[in-house]
Design a protein around this motif. Sequence first.
Motif, PDB file in Angstrom:
ATOM      1  N   ASN A   1       7.155 -67.684 -36.889  1.00 33.84           N
ATOM      2  CA  ASN A   1       7.089 -66.668 -37.954  1.00 33.84           C
ATOM      3  C   ASN A   1       6.550 -67.233 -39.258  1.00 33.84           C
ATOM      4  O   ASN A   1       6.950 -68.325 -39.682  1.00 33.84           O
ATOM      5  CB  ASN A   1       8.491 -66.110 -38.233  1.00 33.84           C
ATOM      6  CG  ASN A   1       8.955 -65.241 -37.094  1.00 33.84           C
ATOM      7  OD1 ASN A   1       8.388 -64.185 -36.838  1.00 33.84           O
ATOM      8  ND2 ASN A   1       9.952 -65.703 -36.378  1.00 33.84           N
TER       9      ASN A   1
ATOM     10  N   GLU B   1       1.080 -59.317 -35.007  1.00 29.48           N
ATOM     11  CA  GLU B   1       1.153 -60.517 -34.166  1.00 29.48           C
ATOM     12  C   GLU B   1      -0.249 -61.100 -34.075  1.00 29.48           C
ATOM     13  O   GLU B   1      -1.239 -60.361 -33.990  1.00 29.48           O
ATOM     14  CB  GLU B   1       1.646 -60.159 -32.761  1.00 29.48           C
ATOM     15  CG  GLU B   1       3.098 -59.727 -32.745  1.00 29.48           C
ATOM     16  CD  GLU B   1       3.494 -59.073 -31.421  1.00 29.48           C
ATOM     17  OE1 GLU B   1       4.675 -59.090 -31.099  1.00 29.48           O
ATOM     18  OE2 GLU B   1       2.606 -58.534 -30.732  1.00 29.48           O
TER      19      GLU B   1
ATOM     20  N   GLN C   1       3.910 -64.577 -35.472  1.00 32.55           N
ATOM     21  CA  GLN C   1       4.279 -63.303 -36.097  1.00 32.55           C
ATOM     22  C   GLN C   1       4.088 -63.434 -37.609  1.00 32.55           C
ATOM     23  O   GLN C   1       4.578 -64.388 -38.214  1.00 32.55           O
ATOM     24  CB  GLN C   1       5.750 -62.962 -35.795  1.00 32.55           C
ATOM     25  CG  GLN C   1       6.249 -61.708 -36.485  1.00 32.55           C
ATOM     26  CD  GLN C   1       5.574 -60.436 -35.947  1.00 32.55           C
ATOM     27  OE1 GLN C   1       5.626 -60.156 -34.768  1.00 32.55           O
ATOM     28  NE2 GLN C   1       4.935 -59.671 -36.832  1.00 32.55           N
TER      29      GLN C   1
ATOM     30  N   MET D   1       8.685 -67.057 -30.959  1.00 32.95           N
ATOM     31  CA  MET D   1       7.474 -66.777 -31.780  1.00 32.95           C
ATOM     32  C   MET D   1       7.583 -67.518 -33.115  1.00 32.95           C
ATOM     33  O   MET D   1       8.652 -67.570 -33.717  1.00 32.95           O
ATOM     34  CB  MET D   1       7.375 -65.267 -32.009  1.00 32.95           C
ATOM     35  CG  MET D   1       6.172 -64.848 -32.784  1.00 32.95           C
ATOM     36  SD  MET D   1       4.863 -64.114 -31.803  1.00 32.95           S
ATOM     37  CE  MET D   1       5.577 -62.598 -31.236  1.00 32.95           C
TER      38      MET D   1
END
Length: 295
Positions: A3, A89, A98, A1
Amino acid sequence: MNNYDIIIVGAGPAGLTAAIYAARASKKVLVLEAKSYGGQIIEAVDIENYPAAMHINGFDLATNMYNQALELKAEIKFEKVIEINEALEVTTTKDKYQAGAIILATGSDHRKLDLPNEDELLGKGVSYCATCDGNFYRGKDVAVVGGGNSALEEALYLSNICNQVYLIHRRDSFRGDQKTLEQIKAKNNVNIILNSNVTKINGTDRLESIELNNNQVLNVSGLFVAVGHIPENENFAKIINLNDNGYIIGNEDCLTNVPGIFVAGDCRTKELRQLVTATSDGAIAAVKAIKYISK
Ligand code: NAP
């Protein structure tokens, strides 16, 4: 993911201002925009009420904000956000991210007249932006519908390039600025039609004419619809509280009902939707988001 400290949804004046403030605070910032940067303001011909800018074209102002955000190292991606959740999210049509905090600054989209043929003749006579499309109607007869600042500005702009401009409004007075209205009245090629609605849009491959509720037929090549805007917040409705008109319920603190999700600009409930209030919201939302992630 992927970030990020702060993810901002929307690259209009509110979103870009939030990006500028968050990036200046050394946060890792991502702005996600479904269309093009600048929001509604890119359609404004001449902005006269933004302090210190004097006369500035909306596209130029938006481009300055965009470049300013990039220069400060905010990342801007052109991806449509399809979902956010309480875990912060963010899902787009291309990727998943995220966030430490999210700022919703989605602005609003053009309201339509909802008449048959309106969608079919889009780009073939029907338009929602005189500065974008006006040049295609140079020397021709056109109509503008609406009674706010957008309609007045579009009518004034078109009066300089078109043969005849009909300005059609459903009430007996305009809600747009008196000064612009005076400029319109001074033009000899603008015909103001009050207390009237457009009821029909005629044409097959191209717009040929429009009809009003008094059965008047206007043979125009262009119909510029400037009847306001509607918010686009449906994708957040699962977790974010919206009012009956689809605006995110928020206040001057730019908070939403979900901790860590903030709201800025025209997409929230507010009395005055202006460039200056959108940028103000952007700054407030960014500061609130920075405080939230520092907790
Ligand atoms: P607006 O102020 O909401 O005006 C929309 C107009 O469309 C109203 O006159 C409304 O009539 C009319 N209308 C709504 N639905 C209609 C329908 N179905 N059929 C016919 N008419 C309909 O929208 P806007 O002009 O887009 O302006 C939005 C905001 O941006 C405003 O705050 C405006 O001041 C601001 N703005 C500022 C500038 C600038 O500063 N240079 C430029 C453009 C816009 P009613 O009056 O009957 O409600």
